[in-house]
Design an enzyme around this catalytic site. Structure first.
Site, PDB file in Angstrom:
ATOM      1  N   LYS A   1      13.846  -1.113  -7.928  1.00 57.90           N
ATOM      2  CA  LYS A   1      12.994  -2.084  -8.624  1.00 57.90           C
ATOM      3  C   LYS A   1      13.688  -2.527  -9.907  1.00 57.90           C
ATOM      4  O   LYS A   1      14.078  -1.700 -10.735  1.00 57.90           O
ATOM      5  CB  LYS A   1      11.634  -1.468  -8.962  1.00 57.90           C
ATOM      6  CG  LYS A   1      10.685  -1.417  -7.785  1.00 57.90           C
ATOM      7  CD  LYS A   1       9.351  -0.797  -8.172  1.00 57.90           C
ATOM      8  CE  LYS A   1       8.434  -1.812  -8.796  1.00 57.90           C
ATOM      9  NZ  LYS A   1       7.071  -1.246  -9.012  1.00 57.90           N
ATOM     10  N   ILE A   2      13.827  -3.823 -10.038  1.00 62.60           N
ATOM     11  CA  ILE A   2      14.516  -4.426 -11.174  1.00 62.60           C
ATOM     12  C   ILE A   2      13.573  -5.423 -11.842  1.00 62.60           C
ATOM     13  O   ILE A   2      12.954  -6.249 -11.157  1.00 62.60           O
ATOM     14  CB  ILE A   2      15.786  -5.179 -10.713  1.00 62.60           C
ATOM     15  CG1 ILE A   2      16.745  -4.250  -9.966  1.00 62.60           C
ATOM     16  CG2 ILE A   2      16.473  -5.855 -11.885  1.00 62.60           C
ATOM     17  CD1 ILE A   2      17.541  -3.322 -10.833  1.00 62.60           C
TER      18      ILE A   2
END
EC number: 2.2.1.2
Length: 218
Positions: free
Chosen positions: A83-84
């Site tokens: 997750k960015i």
């Protein structure tokens, strides 16, 4: 449509997997900290349970830090998705990681414009936050629908994860739009089972069966 659980609680995940309806899990540092678990160990435990995509979020905000963390997290399991956050450095990191074959999930998306950038960078998933957008403007579902339309227009391969889901109607509306995935808290998943007519029907069936058994004894 795939169903993901938004949790880091192992018991909730086990129940969902046993029901046979959970395809993946999304987590974040807040969810894992609530469990009092060591971050990487908990991610591994979740991957072992689900055997499907498990989103684990980086905590760095700079490009180099995000890429470094992502590479480390990707070593935990083949199921890990990084997750960015939706930032310029985040999108740059997604481009790099995608080129390396590391799966990514761009999070904290609140507009179709942001979703376009995520897809252009090669993100595996994009997570528009429906409930939080509703809190601001009541436009969460409209935002989601616009993203679906744009992705369909251009054939983007990035899968849409409807996130920040607050109630069953969010799930149904997302399904009607053709969203790829909905990630939800365990409490919302439980509510999907429920309808007063179902409970009434079961109660009536049981009463009729009881009368039938009593009549057999006469």
């Amino acid at each position: 449509m795939k169903i993901f659980l938004d949790t880091a609680n192992l018991e909730e995940i086990k129940k969902g997997v046993e029901w046979g309806i959970v395809d993946g899990v999304t987590t974040n540092p807040t969810l894992i900290s609530k469990e009092g678990a060591e971050f990487k160990q908990r991610v591994k435990e979740i991957c072992d349970l689900v055997k499907g995509p498990v989103s684990a979020e980086v905590v760095s905000l700079d490009y180099e830090g995000m890429v470094r963390e992502a590479r480390e997290l990707a070593q935990i399991s083949e199921y890990v998705v990084i997750k960015i956050p939706m930032t310029p450095d985040g999108i740059k990191a997604v481009k790099t990681l995608s080129a390396e074959g590391i799966k990514t999930n761009v999070t904290l998306v609140f507009s179709p414009a942001q979703a376009i950038l995520a897809a252009k960078a090669g993100a595996t998933y994009v997570s528009p936050f429906v409930g939080r957008m509703d809190d601001l403007s009541n436009d969460g579902m409209r935002m989601l629908g616009e993203i679906v339309e744009i992705y369909n227009n251009y054939g983007f391969e990035t899968e849409i994860i409807a996130a920040s889901i607050r109630h069953p109607m969010h799930v149904v509306e997302a399904a009607l739009m053709g969203v790829d995935i909905v990630t939800m808290p365990f409490a919302v998943l439980e509510k999907l089972f429920k309808h007063p007519m179902t409970d009434l029907g079961i109660e009536r069936f049981m009463e009729d069966w009881k009368k039938y058994l009593e009549n057999l004894k006469k």
